[in-house]
Design an enzyme around this catalytic site. Structure first.
Site, mmCIF file in Angstrom:
data_model
loop_
_atom_site.group_PDB
_atom_site.id
_atom_site.type_symbol
_atom_site.label_atom_id
_atom_site.label_comp_id
_atom_site.label_asym_id
_atom_site.label_seq_id
_atom_site.Cartn_x
_atom_site.Cartn_y
_atom_site.Cartn_z
ATOM 1 N N HIS A 201 0.802 -1.229 0.000
ATOM 2 C CA HIS A 201 0.000 0.000 0.000
ATOM 3 C C HIS A 201 0.836 1.282 0.000
ATOM 4 O O HIS A 201 0.312 2.378 -0.137
ATOM 5 C CB HIS A 201 -1.013 0.004 1.161
ATOM 6 C CG HIS A 201 -0.452 0.299 2.516
ATOM 7 N ND1 HIS A 201 -0.490 1.555 3.067
ATOM 8 C CD2 HIS A 201 0.134 -0.486 3.438
ATOM 9 C CE1 HIS A 201 0.044 1.521 4.291
ATOM 10 N NE2 HIS A 201 0.430 0.291 4.531
ATOM 11 N N CYS A 324 0.325 6.333 11.914
ATOM 12 C CA CYS A 324 -0.317 5.581 12.987
ATOM 13 C C CYS A 324 -0.391 6.396 14.260
ATOM 14 O O CYS A 324 -1.188 6.116 15.138
ATOM 15 C CB CYS A 324 0.437 4.280 13.228
ATOM 16 S SG CYS A 324 2.193 4.522 13.376
#
Ligand code: PLP
Length: 377
Positions: A201, A324
């Site tokens: 990704h 994140c």
């Protein structure tokens, strides 16, 4: 919410799936749904496609298909590479303060198993001091882990020189190349890498599929972290994510063909963006401006809270730290490792371009950031 189309400059967090990758994946959700481990014709057909994807993935990094293990993500690959060595006699690991949390947190876990971890500092430009690295490796050092391209500042380490130092001391060299593979040329043989992680990704492939390269030459015996049906030479059990694997393979093939052009085009766009944004008084680039990947710039705008700016930018997607952890307002551990104050770390923004970024978008971003910083200050 703004109705304007999104301008996406957060490609280090994730990228848009390439339509050509989607197209090749789709039949594996419908007609070609057989289990790649089944012995019937349908299964064997899918198995062959998986083998081809392993070859495409290996080819992109100068490896052999047998050296590739498919996982769900770079995070899983990193966990397998590190925890998979837990039963070795040597109990010392060397890594760097600016690594991704997937490496740093796994190292923290290894400490609970009795491993000693050395976290090396970096210079103020994000580059690792190779003398320091050399001094840190002892006869007890099992492995050294240094990332190729930093996800927040884009700094590229001298992987060739690092692997030479590591191997001269008989340790293994693992490289988190998640931000490098698919963007810049990576050759595991030439670079002397024993274990390498990548994730689809990050280069226009699907989410949920990554790989771990395990050098056959290094004769590494990893302990599996997922037990079950014995898939992938018993190293990573679980029914294969076939559409994901096919997508990863195609993304690798496209990257190989188009990387050079992307690099040329995006270097110019990134430099234009940087030149425009550095007109802001007091602003500066974080990290070494030369040894840096072409799609990334991380800029500090002193006195401007990055969270406020990100919210105000609305349809323009940028980030202030690793994806994140960007929901927290903790200063980035990478920027702190470069020696930035908490204030400056919390005033820094990462702009990461991708193959779908246009010149027009860059002009709009410069204009918008310049006017917002004026307002916010
Ligand atoms: N390593 C680096 C350098 C990354 O940038 C990322 C993703 O942000 C990861 C590891 C984790 O990748 P994944 O999202 O595939 O788990």
């Amino acid at each position: 919410m703004s109705q304007k189309p999104i301008i996406y400059l957060d490609n280090n967090a994730t990228t848009q799936l390439d339509k050509r990758v989607l197209d090749i994946m789709l039949p594996y959700f419908t007609n070609l749904y057989a289990n790649a481990s089944s012995n019937h014709l349908a299964g064997l057909t899918v198995h062959e496609a998986v083998e081809n994807a392993a070859w495409q993935t290996a080819n992109l990094i100068g490896a052999k298909a047998e050296e590739i293990i498919f996982t769900s993500s770079a995070t899983e690959s990193i966990n397998l590479a590190i925890k998979g060595l837990a039963n070795q006699n040597k109990k010392h690991i060397v890594t760097v303060a600016t690594e991704h949390k997937a490496v740093l947190d796994t190292c923290l876990f290894m400490e609970t198993l009795g491993f000693e971890i050395t976290y090396l500092p970096v210079e103020s430009d994000g580059i690792l001091d190779l003398n320091l690295l050399n001094e840190s490796i002892t006869d007890q050092t099992l492995m050294v882990m240094v990332m190729m391209v930093n996800n927040e500042i884009g700094v590229i380490q001298d992987i060739n020189a690092i692997s030479e130092i590591v191997h001269a001391k008989n340790a293994l060299f693992m490289c988190d190349a998640t931000q490098a593979v698919g963007r810049i040329p990576v050759d595991v043989e030439k670079l002397g890498i024993d274990l390498l992680t990548l994730s689809a990704h990050k280069f226009y492939g699907p989410k949920g599929i990554g790989a771990l390269y395990i050098s056959a030459k290094a004769k590494i015996k990893l302990i599996p972290q997922i037990h079950g049906g014995g898939q992938q030479r018993k190293l990573r059990s679980g029914t294969l994510n076939v559409p994901g694997i096919i997508g990863l393979g195609k993304a690798c093939e496209i990257a190989q063909a188009e990387m050079e052009n992307d690099q040329k085009r995006l270097t110019k766009l990134r430099d234009d963006l940087e030149e425009g944004l550095l007109q802001i008084e007091g602003s500066f680039v974080n990290g070494n401006p030369l040894n840096r990947i072409y799609n990334t710039t991380n800029i500090c705008f002193p006195g401007v809270n990055s969270e406020t700016l990100i919210l105000a930018l609305q349809h323009i997607s940028v980030s202030n730290g690793a994806s994140c952890s960007s929901v927290t307002s903790e200063p980035s551990h990478v920027l702190k490792a470069l020696g930035l104050s908490d204030e400056n770390a919390l005033s820094s923004i990462r702009f990461s371009l991708g193959k779908f970024t246009t010149e027009k978008e860059i002009l709009e971003v410069v204009e918008r950031v310049l006017s917002l910083v004026k307002q916010v200050r």
